[in-house]
Design an enzyme around this catalytic site. Structure first.
Site, short mmCIF file in Angstrom:
data_model
loop_
_atom_site.label_atom_id
_atom_site.label_comp_id
_atom_site.label_asym_id
_atom_site.label_seq_id
_atom_site.Cartn_x
_atom_site.Cartn_y
_atom_site.Cartn_z
N ARG A 10 18.03 17.25 -21.10
CA ARG A 10 17.25 16.01 -21.06
C ARG A 10 18.16 14.81 -20.75
O ARG A 10 17.72 13.68 -20.78
CB ARG A 10 16.54 15.78 -22.41
CG ARG A 10 15.41 16.77 -22.66
CD ARG A 10 14.63 16.45 -23.93
NE ARG A 10 13.42 17.23 -23.98
CZ ARG A 10 13.35 18.49 -24.41
NH1 ARG A 10 14.46 19.09 -24.84
NH2 ARG A 10 12.21 19.16 -24.41
N ASN A 11 19.41 15.10 -20.45
CA ASN A 11 20.40 14.06 -20.21
C ASN A 11 20.19 13.47 -18.81
O ASN A 11 20.47 14.11 -17.80
CB ASN A 11 21.80 14.66 -20.34
CG ASN A 11 22.90 13.62 -20.27
OD1 ASN A 11 22.82 12.66 -19.51
ND2 ASN A 11 23.93 13.82 -21.07
N ASP A 71 27.48 24.54 -19.34
CA ASP A 71 28.17 24.22 -20.59
C ASP A 71 29.55 23.76 -20.19
O ASP A 71 30.24 24.42 -19.41
CB ASP A 71 28.24 25.43 -21.53
CG ASP A 71 28.58 24.99 -22.96
OD1 ASP A 71 28.17 23.88 -23.35
OD2 ASP A 71 29.26 25.73 -23.67
N SER A 72 29.91 22.61 -20.68
CA SER A 72 31.19 22.05 -20.31
C SER A 72 31.80 21.37 -21.51
O SER A 72 31.12 21.07 -22.49
CB SER A 72 31.01 21.06 -19.15
OG SER A 72 30.07 20.05 -19.48
N GLY A 155 30.12 10.92 -22.24
CA GLY A 155 30.98 11.82 -23.00
C GLY A 155 32.39 11.27 -23.13
O GLY A 155 32.60 10.11 -23.49
N TYR A 156 33.37 12.11 -22.81
CA TYR A 156 34.77 11.74 -22.95
C TYR A 156 35.34 11.05 -21.71
O TYR A 156 36.54 10.81 -21.62
CB TYR A 156 35.62 12.98 -23.26
CG TYR A 156 35.26 13.64 -24.57
CD1 TYR A 156 35.81 13.21 -25.78
CD2 TYR A 156 34.36 14.71 -24.60
CE1 TYR A 156 35.47 13.83 -26.98
CE2 TYR A 156 34.02 15.33 -25.80
CZ TYR A 156 34.58 14.88 -26.98
OH TYR A 156 34.24 15.49 -28.17
N ASP A 157 34.48 10.72 -20.74
CA ASP A 157 34.94 10.14 -19.48
C ASP A 157 35.85 8.91 -19.66
O ASP A 157 36.83 8.77 -18.93
CB ASP A 157 33.75 9.76 -18.60
CG ASP A 157 33.09 10.97 -17.97
OD1 ASP A 157 33.58 12.10 -18.18
OD2 ASP A 157 32.07 10.79 -17.27
N LYS A 177 34.65 10.45 -8.54
CA LYS A 177 34.63 11.33 -9.71
C LYS A 177 34.01 12.68 -9.37
O LYS A 177 34.56 13.74 -9.72
CB LYS A 177 33.85 10.68 -10.86
CG LYS A 177 33.76 11.59 -12.09
CD LYS A 177 32.73 11.12 -13.08
CE LYS A 177 32.49 12.20 -14.13
NZ LYS A 177 31.38 11.89 -15.03
N HIS A 182 35.25 18.54 -12.99
CA HIS A 182 34.98 19.94 -13.31
C HIS A 182 33.57 20.33 -12.89
O HIS A 182 33.35 21.38 -12.30
CB HIS A 182 35.18 20.17 -14.81
CG HIS A 182 34.42 19.21 -15.68
ND1 HIS A 182 34.52 17.84 -15.56
CD2 HIS A 182 33.53 19.42 -16.69
CE1 HIS A 182 33.73 17.26 -16.46
NE2 HIS A 182 33.13 18.20 -17.14
#
Length: 200
Positions: A10-11, A71-72, A155-157, A177, A182
């Site tokens: 849902r992101n 999944d990352s 996220g961790y960006d 990017k 990834h």
């Protein structure tokens, strides 16, 4: 008429990222918000691949759509590969990006740059309802910054500086990017799969 591909998420930021990367494929990406309610898939695998496959296969079966699930996560060498598969809930269940980033910075406090090496990993699973599941993966190496930088991405960006760059993922423009990330690398491998299979 465009073909439909369901992403098991849902992101909306993830949807936007996928749309950018797959813009040259005649496919319309829909999310779990666009279809009838289906149960949340519990990610209880021990690897990114196990979690991606489970999400893709269960969501495809329940929805009837060909489904892409990824999944990352972030693996930090100093933390012996953590947070890894627990990246989204590193700071606890229902953790926010900010809380996860805060915890990571706390654990790396006073750690020298040379020891802050890390990598983002992504595994994509594309599942046909009652059919085959295809896998593609990608990774991007870099280091963890001392403080969050930039307001793009998610996220961790803001903390991840890819090898060969001085900017964090959150400071790079989307095209740059996506060309090195990834997920971008995994999706490049997945493009031919998505284009070749018959999507309703």
């Amino acid at each position: 008429m465009k073909k439909h591909l369901l992403i098991a998420s849902r992101n909306q930021k993830k949807k936007s990222e996928l749309e950018d990367i797959l813009s040259d494929i005649d496919v319309e990406i829909i999310t779990l918000d666009d279809i009838n309610e289906i149960p949340e898939v519990i990610e209880d695998g021990s690897t990114f691949e196990e979690n991606a496959i489970k999400k893709a296969e269960m969501t495809a079966e329940l929805s009837g759509y060909i489904t892409l699930a990824d999944d990352s996560g972030l693996e930090v060498d100093y933390l012996n590969g953590e947070p890894g598969i627990y990246s989204a809930r590193f700071a606890g269940d229902n953790a926010t990006d900010e809380k996860n980033n805060e915890k990571l910075l706390d654990l790396l406090q006073n750690i020298e740059k040379e020891q802050r090496t890390a990598r983002f990993k992504c595994v994509i699973a594309i599942s046909i309802p009652n059919g085959k599941t295809y896998i593609a993966d990608g990774e991007c190496n870099g280091i963890i910054a001392d403080t969050p930088r930039g307001d793009g991405g998610f996220g961790y960006d803001p903390l991840f500086i890819p090898d060969g760059y001085n900017e964090s993922f959150a400071e790079l423009d989307k095209e740059e990017k996506n060309s090195i990330s990834h997920r971008g690398r995994a999706l490049k491998k997945a493009k031919k799969i998505i284009d070749d299979i018959s999507i309703k």
